[in-house]
Design a protein around this motif. Structure first.
Motif, PDB file in Angstrom:
ATOM      1  N   HIS A   1       0.827  -1.209   0.000  1.00 58.65           N
ATOM      2  CA  HIS A   1       0.000   0.000   0.000  1.00 58.65           C
ATOM      3  C   HIS A   1       0.857   1.254   0.000  1.00 58.65           C
ATOM      4  O   HIS A   1       0.458   2.300   0.525  1.00 58.65           O
ATOM      5  CB  HIS A   1      -0.941   0.005   1.214  1.00 58.65           C
ATOM      6  N   GLY A   2       2.024   1.174  -0.603  1.00 52.86           N
ATOM      7  CA  GLY A   2       2.883   2.342  -0.698  1.00 52.86           C
ATOM      8  C   GLY A   2       4.271   1.978  -1.166  1.00 52.86           C
ATOM      9  O   GLY A   2       4.544   0.826  -1.524  1.00 52.86           O
ATOM     10  N   GLY A   3       5.163   2.956  -1.167  1.00 48.60           N
ATOM     11  CA  GLY A   3       6.519   2.737  -1.625  1.00 48.60           C
ATOM     12  C   GLY A   3       7.398   2.135  -0.551  1.00 48.60           C
ATOM     13  O   GLY A   3       7.000   1.960   0.604  1.00 48.60           O
ATOM     14  N   GLY A   4       8.621   1.816  -0.917  1.00 49.30           N
ATOM     15  CA  GLY A   4       9.582   1.256   0.015  1.00 49.30           C
ATOM     16  C   GLY A   4       9.603  -0.256   0.057  1.00 49.30           C
ATOM     17  O   GLY A   4      10.650  -0.862   0.289  1.00 49.30           O
ATOM     18  N   TYR A   5       8.460  -0.884  -0.164  1.00 47.02           N
ATOM     19  CA  TYR A   5       8.386  -2.349  -0.123  1.00 47.02           C
ATOM     20  C   TYR A   5       9.301  -2.954  -1.184  1.00 47.02           C
ATOM     21  O   TYR A   5       9.259  -2.577  -2.357  1.00 47.02           O
ATOM     22  CB  TYR A   5       6.963  -2.816  -0.386  1.00 47.02           C
ATOM     23  N   GLY A   6      10.127  -3.903  -0.756  1.00 46.58           N
ATOM     24  CA  GLY A   6      11.042  -4.553  -1.676  1.00 46.58           C
ATOM     25  C   GLY A   6      12.232  -3.700  -2.061  1.00 46.58           C
ATOM     26  O   GLY A   6      13.141  -4.171  -2.734  1.00 46.58           O
ATOM     27  N   GLN A   7      12.234  -2.434  -1.632  1.00 43.61           N
ATOM     28  CA  GLN A   7      13.294  -1.500  -2.018  1.00 43.61           C
ATOM     29  C   GLN A   7      14.256  -1.203  -0.871  1.00 43.61           C
ATOM     30  O   GLN A   7      15.464  -1.172  -1.078  1.00 43.61           O
ATOM     31  CB  GLN A   7      12.672  -0.197  -2.519  1.00 43.61           C
TER      32      GLN A   7
ATOM     33  N   VAL B   1       9.364  17.611  -3.482  1.00 43.90           N
ATOM     34  CA  VAL B   1       8.422  16.880  -2.635  1.00 43.90           C
ATOM     35  C   VAL B   1       9.061  16.549  -1.295  1.00 43.90           C
ATOM     36  O   VAL B   1      10.113  15.912  -1.244  1.00 43.90           O
ATOM     37  CB  VAL B   1       7.953  15.582  -3.333  1.00 43.90           C
ATOM     38  N   GLY B   2       8.405  16.960  -0.219  1.00 45.45           N
ATOM     39  CA  GLY B   2       8.926  16.704   1.120  1.00 45.45           C
ATOM     40  C   GLY B   2       8.276  15.507   1.777  1.00 45.45           C
ATOM     41  O   GLY B   2       7.257  14.988   1.309  1.00 45.45           O
TER      42      GLY B   2
ATOM     43  N   THR C   1      12.258  13.323 -13.487  1.00 47.64           N
ATOM     44  CA  THR C   1      12.484  13.204 -12.044  1.00 47.64           C
ATOM     45  C   THR C   1      13.972  13.183 -11.728  1.00 47.64           C
ATOM     46  O   THR C   1      14.738  12.479 -12.382  1.00 47.64           O
ATOM     47  CB  THR C   1      11.836  11.909 -11.505  1.00 47.64           C
ATOM     48  N   VAL C   2      14.344  13.942 -10.707  1.00 48.10           N
ATOM     49  CA  VAL C   2      15.692  13.883 -10.141  1.00 48.10           C
ATOM     50  C   VAL C   2      15.545  13.445  -8.691  1.00 48.10           C
ATOM     51  O   VAL C   2      14.723  13.990  -7.947  1.00 48.10           O
ATOM     52  CB  VAL C   2      16.409  15.243 -10.226  1.00 48.10           C
ATOM     53  N   LEU C   3      16.340  12.452  -8.299  1.00 54.44           N
ATOM     54  CA  LEU C   3      16.281  11.901  -6.955  1.00 54.44           C
ATOM     55  C   LEU C   3      17.599  12.163  -6.226  1.00 54.44           C
ATOM     56  O   LEU C   3      18.661  12.150  -6.841  1.00 54.44           O
ATOM     57  CB  LEU C   3      16.051  10.385  -7.009  1.00 54.44           C
ATOM     58  N   PHE C   4      17.506  12.404  -4.924  1.00 53.79           N
ATOM     59  CA  PHE C   4      18.715  12.451  -4.103  1.00 53.79           C
ATOM     60  C   PHE C   4      18.355  12.136  -2.663  1.00 53.79           C
ATOM     61  O   PHE C   4      17.268  12.463  -2.182  1.00 53.79           O
ATOM     62  CB  PHE C   4      19.412  13.821  -4.192  1.00 53.79           C
ATOM     63  N   TRP C   5      19.245  11.426  -1.987  1.00 56.26           N
ATOM     64  CA  TRP C   5      19.105  11.167  -0.558  1.00 56.26           C
ATOM     65  C   TRP C   5      20.422  10.628  -0.018  1.00 56.26           C
ATOM     66  O   TRP C   5      21.302  10.210  -0.768  1.00 56.26           O
ATOM     67  CB  TRP C   5      17.974  10.195  -0.245  1.00 56.26           C
TER      68      TRP C   5
ATOM     69  N   THR D   1       5.739   8.438  -3.873  1.00 57.57           N
ATOM     70  CA  THR D   1       5.790   9.494  -4.890  1.00 57.57           C
ATOM     71  C   THR D   1       6.780   9.195  -6.002  1.00 57.57           C
ATOM     72  O   THR D   1       6.502   9.459  -7.177  1.00 57.57           O
ATOM     73  CB  THR D   1       6.126  10.843  -4.241  1.00 57.57           C
ATOM     74  N   LEU D   2       7.929   8.629  -5.661  1.00 55.11           N
ATOM     75  CA  LEU D   2       8.895   8.348  -6.730  1.00 55.11           C
ATOM     76  C   LEU D   2       8.374   7.270  -7.674  1.00 55.11           C
ATOM     77  O   LEU D   2       8.655   7.283  -8.878  1.00 55.11           O
ATOM     78  CB  LEU D   2      10.269   7.995  -6.165  1.00 55.11           C
ATOM     79  N   LEU D   3       7.576   6.325  -7.145  1.00 53.04           N
ATOM     80  CA  LEU D   3       6.960   5.326  -8.018  1.00 53.04           C
ATOM     81  C   LEU D   3       5.935   5.984  -8.932  1.00 53.04           C
ATOM     82  O   LEU D   3       5.823   5.650 -10.113  1.00 53.04           O
ATOM     83  CB  LEU D   3       6.290   4.238  -7.174  1.00 53.04           C
ATOM     84  N   GLN D   4       5.172   6.921  -8.393  1.00 48.06           N
ATOM     85  CA  GLN D   4       4.151   7.613  -9.187  1.00 48.06           C
ATOM     86  C   GLN D   4       4.786   8.421 -10.309  1.00 48.06           C
ATOM     87  O   GLN D   4       4.308   8.390 -11.453  1.00 48.06           O
ATOM     88  CB  GLN D   4       3.315   8.515  -8.285  1.00 48.06           C
TER      89      GLN D   4
END
Length: 339
Positions: free
Chosen positions: A70-76, A132-133, A235-239, A224-227
């Motif tokens: 029901h959201g992101g992060g799963y399996g990641q 996106v925060g 899209t640009v990602l950073f963390w 959100t990144l999946l969407q």
């Protein structure tokens, strides 16, 4: 327990009023309504006590409870805080495409996400950069490989550093989307200190805003990144890799995003990329390498299908054939199971 001092006496008095009733009584919400279904799809053990008991009634009567992503992060990420319950206490887990997390014995069922399958395609209609925060409570509440309370200020500093290293013109086109719950952190004020020219995006749906924006920038692993990747939003990602710890099976997919210039390990590197591509974001995003990496990632972690209903119906029928309970109402599906 037997109180042995004044402090324990106070705790003993107030604890019963604050412990969930389901921990101290067999059924806090009364008797079940009607015969349980043969199959319950969803992660309702986190909802109301009534739904929690309904899941238990379903299993006790010989039916199945299959939880669902029901959201992101799963399996990641390395550890999802509630994965132990969803993967192992249930009779299976519906994923958005991934089939192995490397350490869970759960039966995993990859299916297209109904919600992701219905997202609108990206059509740039303005020159907005949407940053996106996200936010978490200020006190520890869950063990997981995502942002922890003690890392909040560092994460916010990274957002400020990103804004500080983008050009003034880009900051003038930047809209910051704060998390839905601030948790008393004053997230927006903190971030906007670095970019007073920026705007705050409130109201409306984030999906609609992203579908029309020039560029999305995301600093966390979440839905959100999946969407954005499904909608094909540039899209640009950073963390910080020490904050969002990836699962070994997911690293090759994120490494590919990194190799094609989508994912960065510092806010400065991400800002430099945004400065570089701003005049032709669409042209950069249409690059063959980026699109191939995006498709592989989506196929693995954000699967969609125009025929998702047919695939789900086939799956549900197969599960019903292996249940021992045959009530008049065969299936109960949580709204969040198909979102």
């Amino acid at each position: 327990f037997d109180a042995r001092n004044d402090f324990e006496t106070v705790v003993a008095r107030i604890l019963p009023a604050h412990v969930p009733a389901l921990l101290t009584t067999y059924r806090a919400e009364g008797k079940p309504h009607g015969r349980p279904p043969a199959l319950w799809i969803g992660n309702d053990v986190y909802g109301t006590q009534e739904r929690t008991y309904r899941v238990a009634d379903t299993v006790e009567a010989g039916g199945k409870w299959i939880s669902a992503q029901h959201g992101g992060g799963y399996g990641q990420v390395l550890e999802i805080g509630h994965g132990k319950i969803e993967y192992e206490a249930s009779d299976g887990f519906v994923t958005w495409g991934w089939t192995d997390d490397g350490h869970s014995p759960a039966a995993l069922y990859p299916l297209p996400s109904p919600a992701l399958s219905q997202l609108p395609p990206h059509r740039e209609a303005n020159t907005r950069l949407i940053l996106v925060g996200t936010m978490v409570p200020a006190y520890h509440y869950r063990f997981h490989s995502l942002i922890q309370p003690e890392q909040i200020l560092d994460v916010l500093e990274w957002r400020k550093r990103f804004l500080m290293h983008t050009s003034e013109d880009i900051r003038d086109h930047t809209w910051y989307r704060p998390y839905a719950i601030d948790y008393g952190v004053d997230e927006t004020d903190f971030v906007m200190e670095a970019g007073p020219e920026c705007h705050v995006l409130r109201g409306g749906t984030l999906v609609h805003a992203l579908s029309r924006a020039r560029l999305a920038v995301i600093d966390h692993v979440a839905t959100t990144l999946l969407q954005t990747l499904v909608m094909n939003v540039p899209t640009v990602l950073f963390w910080n890799p020490e904050v969002y710890i990836l699962h070994p099976t997911a690293k090759p997919f994120f490494d590919e995003l990194r190799s094609v210039g989508v994912l960065y390990d510092s806010p400065e590197a991400a800002a430099n990329k945004v400065n570089e591509i701003w005049s032709d974001v669409a042209g950069w995003w249409r690059g063959v390498e980026i699109q191939n990496a995006r498709r592989r990632f989506v196929n693995r972690y954000a699967r969609t299908s125009r025929h998702w209903r047919k695939e789900w119906i086939t799956f549900l029928k197969k599960q019903l054939r292996t249940t021992t309970n045959r009530p008049a109402q065969p299936i109960t599906t949580s709204r969040r199971a198909v979102s």
